[in-house]
Design a protein around this motif. Structure first.
Motif, PDB file in Angstrom:
ATOM      1  N   ALA A 163       0.832  -1.209   0.000  1.00 26.78           N
ATOM      2  CA  ALA A 163       0.000   0.000   0.000  1.00 26.78           C
ATOM      3  C   ALA A 163       0.861   1.252   0.000  1.00 26.78           C
ATOM      4  O   ALA A 163       0.580   2.208  -0.735  1.00 26.78           O
ATOM      5  N   LEU A 164       1.918   1.256   0.785  1.00 25.86           N
ATOM      6  CA  LEU A 164       2.807   2.417   0.830  1.00 25.86           C
ATOM      7  C   LEU A 164       3.504   2.620  -0.505  1.00 25.86           C
ATOM      8  O   LEU A 164       3.556   3.745  -1.031  1.00 25.86           O
ATOM      9  N   THR A 165       3.994   1.551  -1.087  1.00 28.11           N
ATOM     10  CA  THR A 165       4.633   1.632  -2.405  1.00 28.11           C
ATOM     11  C   THR A 165       3.638   2.133  -3.441  1.00 28.11           C
ATOM     12  O   THR A 165       3.968   3.009  -4.258  1.00 28.11           O
ATOM     13  N   ASN A 166       2.412   1.613  -3.406  1.00 30.34           N
ATOM     14  CA  ASN A 166       1.406   1.981  -4.401  1.00 30.34           C
ATOM     15  C   ASN A 166       0.943   3.426  -4.264  1.00 30.34           C
ATOM     16  O   ASN A 166       0.736   4.103  -5.282  1.00 30.34           O
ATOM     17  N   ILE A 167       0.779   3.940  -3.045  1.00 31.98           N
ATOM     18  CA  ILE A 167       0.339   5.336  -2.917  1.00 31.98           C
ATOM     19  C   ILE A 167       1.446   6.284  -3.358  1.00 31.98           C
ATOM     20  O   ILE A 167       1.177   7.323  -3.956  1.00 31.98           O
ATOM     21  N   HIS A 168       2.699   5.924  -3.107  1.00 30.55           N
ATOM     22  CA  HIS A 168       3.792   6.780  -3.592  1.00 30.55           C
ATOM     23  C   HIS A 168       3.871   6.749  -5.120  1.00 30.55           C
ATOM     24  O   HIS A 168       4.094   7.793  -5.752  1.00 30.55           O
ATOM     25  N   ALA A 169       3.671   5.596  -5.729  1.00 33.27           N
ATOM     26  CA  ALA A 169       3.668   5.508  -7.194  1.00 33.27           C
ATOM     27  C   ALA A 169       2.503   6.308  -7.763  1.00 33.27           C
ATOM     28  O   ALA A 169       2.658   7.029  -8.761  1.00 33.27           O
ATOM     29  N   PHE A 170       1.336   6.200  -7.143  1.00 29.01           N
ATOM     30  CA  PHE A 170       0.165   6.959  -7.594  1.00 29.01           C
ATOM     31  C   PHE A 170       0.434   8.464  -7.486  1.00 29.01           C
ATOM     32  O   PHE A 170       0.142   9.224  -8.411  1.00 29.01           O
ATOM     33  N   GLY A 171       0.990   8.879  -6.366  1.00 28.57           N
ATOM     34  CA  GLY A 171       1.285  10.301  -6.169  1.00 28.57           C
ATOM     35  C   GLY A 171       2.294  10.827  -7.174  1.00 28.57           C
ATOM     36  O   GLY A 171       2.151  11.935  -7.694  1.00 28.57           O
ATOM     37  N   ARG A 172       3.292  10.032  -7.459  1.00 25.95           N
ATOM     38  CA  ARG A 172       4.308  10.431  -8.436  1.00 25.95           C
ATOM     39  C   ARG A 172       3.709  10.521  -9.840  1.00 25.95           C
ATOM     40  O   ARG A 172       3.912  11.491 -10.556  1.00 25.95           O
ATOM     41  N   ASP A 173       2.935   9.484 -10.216  1.00 34.21           N
ATOM     42  CA  ASP A 173       2.446   9.381 -11.583  1.00 34.21           C
ATOM     43  C   ASP A 173       1.217  10.240 -11.878  1.00 34.21           C
ATOM     44  O   ASP A 173       1.067  10.730 -13.003  1.00 34.21           O
ATOM     45  N   HIS A 174       0.340  10.412 -10.894  1.00 33.84           N
ATOM     46  CA  HIS A 174      -0.936  11.085 -11.170  1.00 33.84           C
ATOM     47  C   HIS A 174      -1.119  12.413 -10.436  1.00 33.84           C
ATOM     48  O   HIS A 174      -1.931  13.235 -10.858  1.00 33.84           O
ATOM     49  N   LEU A 175      -0.378  12.622  -9.363  1.00 28.42           N
ATOM     50  CA  LEU A 175      -0.474  13.890  -8.636  1.00 28.42           C
ATOM     51  C   LEU A 175       0.788  14.713  -8.824  1.00 28.42           C
ATOM     52  O   LEU A 175       0.959  15.751  -8.199  1.00 28.42           O
ATOM     53  N   HIS A 176       1.673  14.230  -9.688  1.00 26.87           N
ATOM     54  CA  HIS A 176       2.899  14.930 -10.076  1.00 26.87           C
ATOM     55  C   HIS A 176       3.753  15.315  -8.872  1.00 26.87           C
ATOM     56  O   HIS A 176       4.343  16.387  -8.847  1.00 26.87           O
ATOM     57  N   GLY A 177       3.755  14.410  -7.863  1.00 33.27           N
ATOM     58  CA  GLY A 177       4.580  14.634  -6.688  1.00 33.27           C
ATOM     59  C   GLY A 177       4.013  15.613  -5.692  1.00 33.27           C
ATOM     60  O   GLY A 177       4.601  15.857  -4.646  1.00 33.27           O
ATOM     61  N   ARG A 178       2.861  16.177  -5.983  1.00 32.09           N
ATOM     62  CA  ARG A 178       2.272  17.193  -5.109  1.00 32.09           C
ATOM     63  C   ARG A 178       1.266  16.536  -4.155  1.00 32.09           C
ATOM     64  O   ARG A 178       0.066  16.753  -4.241  1.00 32.09           O
ATOM     65  N   TYR A 179       1.809  15.739  -3.253  1.00 29.38           N
ATOM     66  CA  TYR A 179       0.987  15.041  -2.278  1.00 29.38           C
ATOM     67  C   TYR A 179       1.812  14.843  -1.012  1.00 29.38           C
ATOM     68  O   TYR A 179       3.036  14.992  -1.011  1.00 29.38           O
ATOM     69  N   GLU A 180       1.128  14.532   0.055  1.00 29.88           N
ATOM     70  CA  GLU A 180       1.782  14.277   1.328  1.00 29.88           C
ATOM     71  C   GLU A 180       1.155  13.023   1.924  1.00 29.88           C
ATOM     72  O   GLU A 180      -0.070  12.882   1.909  1.00 29.88           O
ATOM     73  N   VAL A 181       1.974  12.118   2.421  1.00 24.98           N
ATOM     74  CA  VAL A 181       1.481  10.893   3.059  1.00 24.98           C
ATOM     75  C   VAL A 181       2.063  10.813   4.460  1.00 24.98           C
ATOM     76  O   VAL A 181       3.280  10.819   4.631  1.00 24.98           O
ATOM     77  N   ASN A 182       1.188  10.750   5.436  1.00 26.96           N
ATOM     78  CA  ASN A 182       1.588  10.522   6.820  1.00 26.96           C
ATOM     79  C   ASN A 182       1.313   9.050   7.118  1.00 26.96           C
ATOM     80  O   ASN A 182       0.180   8.602   6.960  1.00 26.96           O
ATOM     81  N   VAL A 183       2.329   8.309   7.515  1.00 31.13           N
ATOM     82  CA  VAL A 183       2.185   6.880   7.765  1.00 31.13           C
ATOM     83  C   VAL A 183       2.099   6.649   9.270  1.00 31.13           C
ATOM     84  O   VAL A 183       2.946   7.127  10.030  1.00 31.13           O
ATOM     85  N   ILE A 184       1.065   5.913   9.684  1.00 30.90           N
ATOM     86  CA  ILE A 184       0.861   5.618  11.102  1.00 30.90           C
ATOM     87  C   ILE A 184       0.777   4.113  11.277  1.00 30.90           C
ATOM     88  O   ILE A 184      -0.064   3.449  10.671  1.00 30.90           O
ATOM     89  N   ASP A 185       1.652   3.594  12.117  1.00 36.59           N
ATOM     90  CA  ASP A 185       1.666   2.170  12.456  1.00 36.59           C
ATOM     91  C   ASP A 185       0.676   1.963  13.605  1.00 36.59           C
ATOM     92  O   ASP A 185       0.864   2.513  14.696  1.00 36.59           O
ATOM     93  N   ILE A 186      -0.352   1.163  13.361  1.00 40.17           N
ATOM     94  CA  ILE A 186      -1.393   0.999  14.379  1.00 40.17           C
ATOM     95  C   ILE A 186      -0.883   0.283  15.633  1.00 40.17           C
ATOM     96  O   ILE A 186      -1.452   0.454  16.703  1.00 40.17           O
ATOM     97  N   ALA A 187       0.179  -0.484  15.511  1.00 35.35           N
ATOM     98  CA  ALA A 187       0.746  -1.139  16.691  1.00 35.35           C
ATOM     99  C   ALA A 187       1.355  -0.113  17.643  1.00 35.35           C
ATOM    100  O   ALA A 187       1.331  -0.289  18.855  1.00 35.35           O
ATOM    101  N   LYS A 188       1.878   0.962  17.092  1.00 34.49           N
ATOM    102  CA  LYS A 188       2.505   2.006  17.903  1.00 34.49           C
ATOM    103  C   LYS A 188       1.529   3.100  18.309  1.00 34.49           C
ATOM    104  O   LYS A 188       1.746   3.784  19.312  1.00 34.49           O
ATOM    105  N   HIS A 189       0.477   3.298  17.521  1.00 31.60           N
ATOM    106  CA  HIS A 189      -0.475   4.385  17.776  1.00 31.60           C
ATOM    107  C   HIS A 189      -1.918   3.906  17.627  1.00 31.60           C
ATOM    108  O   HIS A 189      -2.660   4.412  16.775  1.00 31.60           O
ATOM    109  N   PRO A 190      -2.349   2.950  18.447  1.00 36.55           N
ATOM    110  CA  PRO A 190      -3.706   2.411  18.292  1.00 36.55           C
ATOM    111  C   PRO A 190      -4.803   3.436  18.563  1.00 36.55           C
ATOM    112  O   PRO A 190      -5.856   3.397  17.929  1.00 36.55           O
ATOM    113  N   ALA A 191      -4.568   4.360  19.467  1.00 34.98           N
ATOM    114  CA  ALA A 191      -5.594   5.362  19.790  1.00 34.98           C
ATOM    115  C   ALA A 191      -5.868   6.271  18.595  1.00 34.98           C
ATOM    116  O   ALA A 191      -7.014   6.675  18.362  1.00 34.98           O
ATOM    117  N   THR A 192      -4.840   6.585  17.832  1.00 36.49           N
ATOM    118  CA  THR A 192      -5.011   7.424  16.643  1.00 36.49           C
ATOM    119  C   THR A 192      -5.866   6.704  15.612  1.00 36.49           C
ATOM    120  O   THR A 192      -6.752   7.301  15.000  1.00 36.49           O
TER     121      THR A 192
END
Length: 103
Positions: A32-61
């Motif tokens: 999923a992380l690889t695919n969203i970065h590829a999508f952002g590069r190819d279709h949003l022309h790099g103009r995107y931001e992705v915040n990644v949250i690991d649910i094991a470390k931040h379950p409340a979020t």
């Protein structure tokens, strides 16, 4: 002797802001992380931001964002807020639901 000017990259504002909830050790989360970065590069022309949250470390979020399945991608900007579940490999679904390239 003259010094050359360093070229500075002018930051461009993100057109899309995402949060990707993952379980770090799961292959589907890495895809999923690889695919969203590829999508952002190819279709949003790099103009995107992705915040990644690991649910094991931040379950409340994850609970606060109503995440019950991983990986989950939340688009928070532009409005309306949208959620996508899975490895994000179906580019057609992302293009349609995000209305990328539509006026």
């Amino acid at each position: 002797m003259t010094r050359g000017k360093r070229s500075r990259r002018i930051p461009t504002p993100a057109t899309h802001v995402f949060t990707l909830y993952v379980a770090d050790i799961k292959p589907v989360s890495r895809r999923a992380l690889t695919n969203i970065h590829a999508f952002g590069r190819d279709h949003l022309h790099g103009r995107y931001e992705v915040n990644v949250i690991d649910i094991a470390k931040h379950p409340a979020t994850a609970l606060a964002d109503d995440v019950v399945v991983i990986p989950t991608l939340i688009k928070s900007w532009p409005l309306p807020r949208q959620m996508f579940v899975g490895d994000l490999s179906d580019t057609g679904v992302l293009l349609t639901r995000l209305a990328v390239g539509c006026p």
